[in-house]
Design an enzyme around this catalytic site. Structure first.
Site, PDB file in Angstrom:
ATOM      1  N   LYS A 182       0.394  -1.054  -0.134  1.00 54.47           N
ATOM      2  CA  LYS A 182      -0.374  -0.357  -0.027  1.00 54.47           C
ATOM      3  C   LYS A 182       1.102   1.257   0.428  1.00 54.47           C
ATOM      4  CE  LYS A 182      -3.274  -0.035   3.178  1.00 54.47           C
ATOM      5  NZ  LYS A 182      -4.414  -0.512   4.064  1.00 54.47           N
ATOM      6  N   SER A 257      -9.187  -0.394   2.988  1.00 47.22           N
ATOM      7  CA  SER A 257      -8.268   0.746   2.179  1.00 47.22           C
ATOM      8  C   SER A 257      -7.337   0.151   1.147  1.00 47.22           C
ATOM      9  CB  SER A 257      -7.541   1.564   2.997  1.00 47.22           C
ATOM     10  OG  SER A 257      -7.283   1.153   4.262  1.00 47.22           O
ATOM     11  N   SER A 281      -9.929  -3.407   6.650  1.00 47.26           N
ATOM     12  CA  SER A 281      -9.195  -2.640   5.485  1.00 47.26           C
ATOM     13  C   SER A 281      -8.243  -3.564   4.505  1.00 47.26           C
ATOM     14  CB  SER A 281      -8.059  -1.531   5.959  1.00 47.26           C
ATOM     15  OG  SER A 281      -8.453  -0.632   5.830  1.00 47.26           O
TER      16      SER A 281
HETATM   17  C1  ELD Z   1     -24.219  12.705   7.431  1.00 45.49           C
HETATM   18  C2  ELD Z   1     -22.741  12.923   7.462  1.00 45.49           C
HETATM   19  C3  ELD Z   1     -22.982  11.103   7.854  1.00 45.49           C
HETATM   20  C4  ELD Z   1     -21.195  10.330   8.634  1.00 45.49           C
HETATM   21  C5  ELD Z   1     -21.178   9.456   8.724  1.00 45.49           C
HETATM   22  C6  ELD Z   1     -20.159   9.150   8.424  1.00 45.49           C
HETATM   23  C7  ELD Z   1     -20.066   7.429   8.962  1.00 45.49           C
HETATM   24  C8  ELD Z   1     -18.983   6.713   8.329  1.00 45.49           C
HETATM   25  C9  ELD Z   1     -18.721   5.374   8.819  1.00 45.49           C
HETATM   26  C10 ELD Z   1     -18.022   5.025   8.627  1.00 45.49           C
HETATM   27  C11 ELD Z   1     -16.606   5.138   7.848  1.00 45.49           C
HETATM   28  C12 ELD Z   1     -14.968   3.900   8.292  1.00 45.49           C
HETATM   29  C13 ELD Z   1     -15.148   3.002   7.093  1.00 45.49           C
HETATM   30  C14 ELD Z   1     -13.699   2.738   6.930  1.00 45.49           C
HETATM   31  C15 ELD Z   1     -13.353   1.686   7.187  1.00 45.49           C
HETATM   32  C16 ELD Z   1     -11.740   1.325   7.257  1.00 45.49           C
HETATM   33  C17 ELD Z   1     -11.358   0.115   6.758  1.00 45.49           C
HETATM   34  C18 ELD Z   1      -9.831   0.376   7.102  1.00 45.49           C
HETATM   35  N1  ELD Z   1      -9.270   0.719   7.292  1.00 45.49           N
HETATM   36  O1  ELD Z   1      -9.397  -1.125   7.870  1.00 45.49           O
END
Ligand code: ELD
Length: 576
Positions: A182, A257, A281
């Site tokens: 990455k 990611s 990720s």
């Molecule tokens: C109108 C705005 C609403 C905001 C809602 C935000 C929700 C966020 C939810 C999840 C966010 C993170 C997803 C990350 C996935 C990452 C995977 C990893 N890096 O291992």
């Protein structure tokens, strides 16, 4: 009615912690018993445990059903609308010319060792493949092709003149074989921006611990691949390098990611990918691109050089997450990355799959997630049925009430990891002004993706109660550990449906919850590809084990690969 629906309320008086749920009667009694047991054992102060079961009206049950049904059709509508925009933009990746790029890294290393192939031939084949597919999928964002070729030449020379001998291949399973990593993981001399404009042009001046281990073992780094900003999203796109496209269908998300890694592996441009995993990720992209991805048990591999991490941080959910197209590559890959910690994993122990106890969860009933589509449900059951036919003990379904909180639990633990988020966005040169960035983004765009802006907005939403989160995490972990030991695995769903259109994750941000749960639990997991679904997109399941029992995940992954075919190269229709 026979399938009586009950409304269950568990109140822990010490924490005012309430859990509500709608269950079928049969399931409810076990769920209550296990929760009460866990809570009374762990928290002596919570002496008063009040468990009530009340019949809910049919109306309530049907309202819940209606809600699921509406969400199902809403998802279909989202796909239909995105399809109108994206379908005509689909491109196709070219056919594989050199069959060598389809082989496993282990097989290639063996051929190099036996002098059936040279390292230069192997490295050249993958470079050529990257050059073919990368203009279409945009996975590799910086490369070191010249250096890779000269390292390959050196290895070939050393093999020819006997400087490298057979014994050297024992400790170096990928000697002369290329790999990718990455962009957010430091690789000396290569881009290291994490997709942040503020870091545009920045090159790493050192190798992350995991890259150092790979290089020391004689594997050859070809280049680095695209990531979402700061690795914090389930799709791979950023203003520095743009959007990465799925080789199975370029209108679809590659996940994130480690999206660039999974995409280049699936497109056969690299045999091995070094990913990372804090919320899925490594596994989200592995699922969406139909390759194997493994979240290693926690604190086995140093996190030094993964974005800003120094490796000194205590307690983190971040793990290195190797990706490969063949299960056989994962075990030596994990062993190599684990270095002196490999002993903890007992990777050399044989695992007779027949004797394993298999558990499974069909649906965590997480209200934030989209309803599971039939093909995802049936692929999980196919895996369960296969193991049922093979194993001595019948697989057993688990229902844990706390699973509905997958996201909230992850969000809590993640909030401890993201304390410097605003600083991190600004290359650690003071905080960005979150309110201004959000306004700027929606009015005139800015330096951040909508996903990053969502993460900023998320920071303003109500935080998760820490006492509640610690308690529920603990109780769920214990509930799993009453089942999972050194001879059992759990099959768990990956996602409600295969890879969606680009940007659709913004409308369904919680569909990664089934991956994130295992970061919260700190259990090892392998994401296993299970063939292609009705739209020609990869399906899959997760195989989970207790901490440090990674070898059990791998053994079951191997069995599923044998039975269901594992990685299926993208349907190549470029010459149609
Ligand atoms: C109108 C705005 C609403 C905001 C809602 C935000 C929700 C966020 C939810 C999840 C966010 C993170 C997803 C990350 C996935 C990452 C995977 C990893 N890096 O291992």
């Amino acid at each position: 009615m026979r399938r009586t629906v009950v409304f269950l309320k568990v109140v822990n008086s010490a924490t005012r912690f309430h859990i509500f749920g709608v269950f079928k009667h049969k399931v409810q009694s076990d769920a209550v018993k296990s929760m009460v047991k866990v809570h009374t054992r762990r928290h002596h102060t919570a002496r008063m445990m009040d468990v009530k079961t009340t019949k809910v009206s049919k109306a309530r049950y049907y309202i819940f059903k209606l809600f699921l049904c509406l969400r199902y059709y809403l998802d279909l509508l989202i796909d239909r609308l995105f399809g109108i925009y994206y379908d005509s933009k689909r491109e196709y990746i070219p056919k594989v010319k050199n069959q060598l790029v389809l082989e496993s890294a282990t097989a290639l290393a063996r051929k190099i060792q036996r002098r059936e192939l040279t390292s230069v031939q192997v490295v050249e084949a993958f470079i050529e493949r990257i050059q073919q597919v990368n203009p279409i999928i945009n996975a590799i964002v910086d490369n070191r092709f010249e250096d890779a070729l000269s390292e390959a030449r050196q290895i070939d020379q050393d093999i020819a003149n006997g400087t490298i001998q057979e014994v050297d291949f024992q400790d170096k399973p990928f000697l002369g074989v290329p790999f990718t990593s990455k962009e957010s993981t430091a690789a000396k001399g290569l881009s290291w921006t994490f997709g942040l404009k503020k870091r545009q042009g920045k090159k790493a001046s050192f190798d992350a611990h995991c890259i150092e281990s790979m290089k020391k073992s004689g594997a050859i780094l070809l280049g680095v691949s695209n990531v979402p900003q700061l690795n914090l999203w389930q799709e791979t796109s950023n203003p520095v390098f743009g959007l990465t496209r799925n080789p199975y269908n370029t209108t679809r998300n590659v996940g994130g990611s480690s999206g660039g890694e999974a995409a280049i592996l699936a497109a056969c441009g690299s045999p091995l990918g070094v990913g990372t995993d804090i919320g899925g990720s490594a596994r989200i992209p592995a699922f969406m691109c139909g390759v194997f991805g493994h979240k290693i048990s926690n604190s086995i591999v140093s996190t030094k050089g993964l974005t800003y991490r120094t490796g000194e941080e205590e307690e983190t959910m971040v793990c290195v997450g190797p990706l490969a197209r063949h299960v056989d590559d994962l075990l030596p890959f994990i062993k190599l990355l684990a270095g002196s910690n490999a002993d903890r994993l007992n990777l050399g122990l044989q695992v007779p799959v027949k004797k394993l106890k298999v558990y499974y969860v069909t649906n965590p009933k997480d209200p934030l997630m989209s309803p599971f589509r039939e093909e995802m449900h049936s692929v999980l059951l196919k895996a369960v049925r296969h193991l049922e036919g093979l194993c001595l003990e019948k697989p057993q379904e688990l229902v844990f009430e706390q699973l509905q909180h997958q996201y909230k639990l992850w969000k809590y633990w993640m909030s401890l990891e993201m304390k410097n988020f605003r600083k991190d966005l600004n290359n650690r040169e003071g905080d960005v002004n979150a309110v201004w960035e959000i306004i700027k983004h929606f009015l005139f765009g800015g330096d951040f993706t909508t996903a990053t802006v969502f993460n900023l907005i998320n920071g303003f939403l109500k935080p998760v109660n820490s006492v509640w989160a610690v308690e529920v995490t603990q109780s769920l972990k214990e509930a799993f550990l009453t089942k999972l030991d050194d001879n059992s695995v759990l099959l768990y769903p990956s996602a409600p449906f295969p890879a969606s259109y680009h940007n659709a994750a913004l409308l369904r941000p919680y569909n990664f919850d089934c991956f994130a749960l295992w970061n919260t639990m700190k259990f090892p997991v392998t994401q296993v590809p299970m063939g292609l679904g009705k739209e020609g997109l990869p399906l899959g399941v997760q195989v989970v084990a207790a901490p440090d029992q990674d070898r059990l995940c791998l053994a079951v992954a191997k069995e599923l690969e044998r039975e269901f075919g594992g990685f299926v190269p993208p349907v190549i229709v470029a010459d149609k």
